[in-house]
Design a protein around this motif. Structure first.
Motif, PDB file in Angstrom:
ATOM      1  N   ARG A 137       0.851  -1.194   0.000  1.00 22.14           N
ATOM      2  CA  ARG A 137       0.000   0.000   0.000  1.00 22.14           C
ATOM      3  C   ARG A 137       0.887   1.244   0.000  1.00 22.14           C
ATOM      4  NH1 ARG A 137      -2.395  -0.529   4.968  1.00 22.14           N
ATOM      5  NH2 ARG A 137      -3.199   1.572   4.763  1.00 22.14           N
ATOM      6  N   GLU A 139       0.486   4.029   1.223  1.00 25.65           N
ATOM      7  CA  GLU A 139       0.532   4.701   2.536  1.00 25.65           C
ATOM      8  C   GLU A 139       1.768   4.244   3.317  1.00 25.65           C
ATOM      9  OE1 GLU A 139      -2.091   3.354   1.204  1.00 25.65           O
ATOM     10  OE2 GLU A 139      -3.654   4.887   1.196  1.00 25.65           O
ATOM     11  N   GLU A 143       5.749   6.387   3.482  1.00 27.12           N
ATOM     12  CA  GLU A 143       6.346   6.658   4.795  1.00 27.12           C
ATOM     13  C   GLU A 143       7.809   6.191   4.819  1.00 27.12           C
ATOM     14  OE1 GLU A 143       3.367   6.172   7.934  1.00 27.12           O
ATOM     15  OE2 GLU A 143       5.040   5.369   9.103  1.00 27.12           O
ATOM     16  N   LEU A 157       1.816  10.099  -2.629  1.00 30.35           N
ATOM     17  CA  LEU A 157       0.767   9.117  -2.360  1.00 30.35           C
ATOM     18  C   LEU A 157      -0.202   8.903  -3.533  1.00 30.35           C
ATOM     19  CD1 LEU A 157      -0.215   7.281  -0.109  1.00 30.35           C
ATOM     20  CD2 LEU A 157      -1.643   9.144   0.717  1.00 30.35           C
ATOM     21  N   GLU A 158      -0.803   9.976  -4.015  1.00 29.35           N
ATOM     22  CA  GLU A 158      -1.829   9.845  -5.067  1.00 29.35           C
ATOM     23  C   GLU A 158      -1.245   9.228  -6.328  1.00 29.35           C
ATOM     24  OE1 GLU A 158      -5.040   9.827  -5.423  1.00 29.35           O
ATOM     25  OE2 GLU A 158      -4.931  10.014  -3.249  1.00 29.35           O
ATOM     26  N   ARG A 161      -0.473   5.528  -5.822  1.00 24.77           N
ATOM     27  CA  ARG A 161      -1.705   4.712  -5.818  1.00 24.77           C
ATOM     28  C   ARG A 161      -2.028   4.269  -7.240  1.00 24.77           C
ATOM     29  NH1 ARG A 161      -4.972   8.257  -1.912  1.00 24.77           N
ATOM     30  NH2 ARG A 161      -4.590   7.139   0.013  1.00 24.77           N
TER      31      ARG A 161
END
Ligand code: TMP
Length: 205
Positions: A137, A139, A143, A157-158, A161
């Motif tokens: 993921r 997320e 990190e 992030l976007e 994804r």
């Protein structure tokens, strides 16, 4: 006999480069004398250009051609000669990274960027025999990228994804070639699974 081409793919922070290093250090794998390599390449004109392009606000189409030029250079100078000598090649990123990343960066420039980029590669690239997709993921992976510092423009992030989704759709389209690895597990368990699968594949006639 031609060697085997194994590739490791995944979004930024998926941990594939660490596993590539572990594979390189593994004596059972070294016994097969594979060539370990990566894309973007290092210390080549095209690799240096790609590195700069990532750091700067480069036009997305120009960036695609730089990555593609680097893939061509990598194929001609490293991958093809090794496979021709009967050696196996293990590459940390390869053409699927271009399909997944540039397939997203070019979404607003082209009608069907993925097909267009695949067509651009079709007549000259070598399709890998086996591809590990380190799936995680974004997320979690973002990190990890933050903790490493020096966040690149792709480590968002976007964006990741969408890249992850595209990687997964490439894997679902070609289940014979892809093995999806759950990269959110402990590194030891990922290393064990990938090492076993690489060895099994290298031992296969
Ligand atoms: P790296 O982190 O594995 O060195 O790769 C550098 C970045 O370049 C990473 O964010 C993935 C991206 N990339 C592409 O966008 N297209 C490509 O064809 C390749 C090989 C990498």
């Amino acid at each position: 006999m031609r060697g085997k081409l194994i590739t490791l793919e995944g979004i930024d922070g998926s941990g594939k480069s660490m596993i590539a290093k572990k594979l390189q250090e593994n004596p059972e794998i070294s016994a097969f004398d594979p060539v370990f390599t990566r894309e973007p390449t290092r210390d080549t004109l095209t690799g240096i250009a790609v590195e700069k392009a990532i750091q700067l606000d480069t036009d997305q189409l120009a960036e695609l051609f730089l990555f593609t030029a680097d893939h061509a250079e990598h194929l001609a100078k490293t991958v093809k000669p090794a496979l021709g000598d009967g050696k196996s090649v293990i590459s940390d990123r390869y053409s699927d990274s271009c399909y997944a990343y540039q397939g997203i960066t070019l979404q607003n420039n082209l009608k069907n960027p993925l097909e267009w980029i695949k067509n651009l590669h079709r007549d000259w690239t070598i399709v890998p025999d086996l591809t590990f997709l380190f799936d995680i993921r974004p997320e979690i992976s973002v990190e990890r990228c933050w903790m490493r510092g020096n966040q690149s423009k792709f480590e968002k992030l976007e964006f990741l994804r969408k890249v992850r989704e595209l990687f997964l759709s490439l894997a679902y389209e070609d289940p014979e070639r892809f093995i999806i690895i759950d990269a959110s597990r402990f590194p030891e368990s990922i290393e064990k699974e990938v090492t076993e699968k690489v060895l099994e594949f290298l031992r296969r006639k």
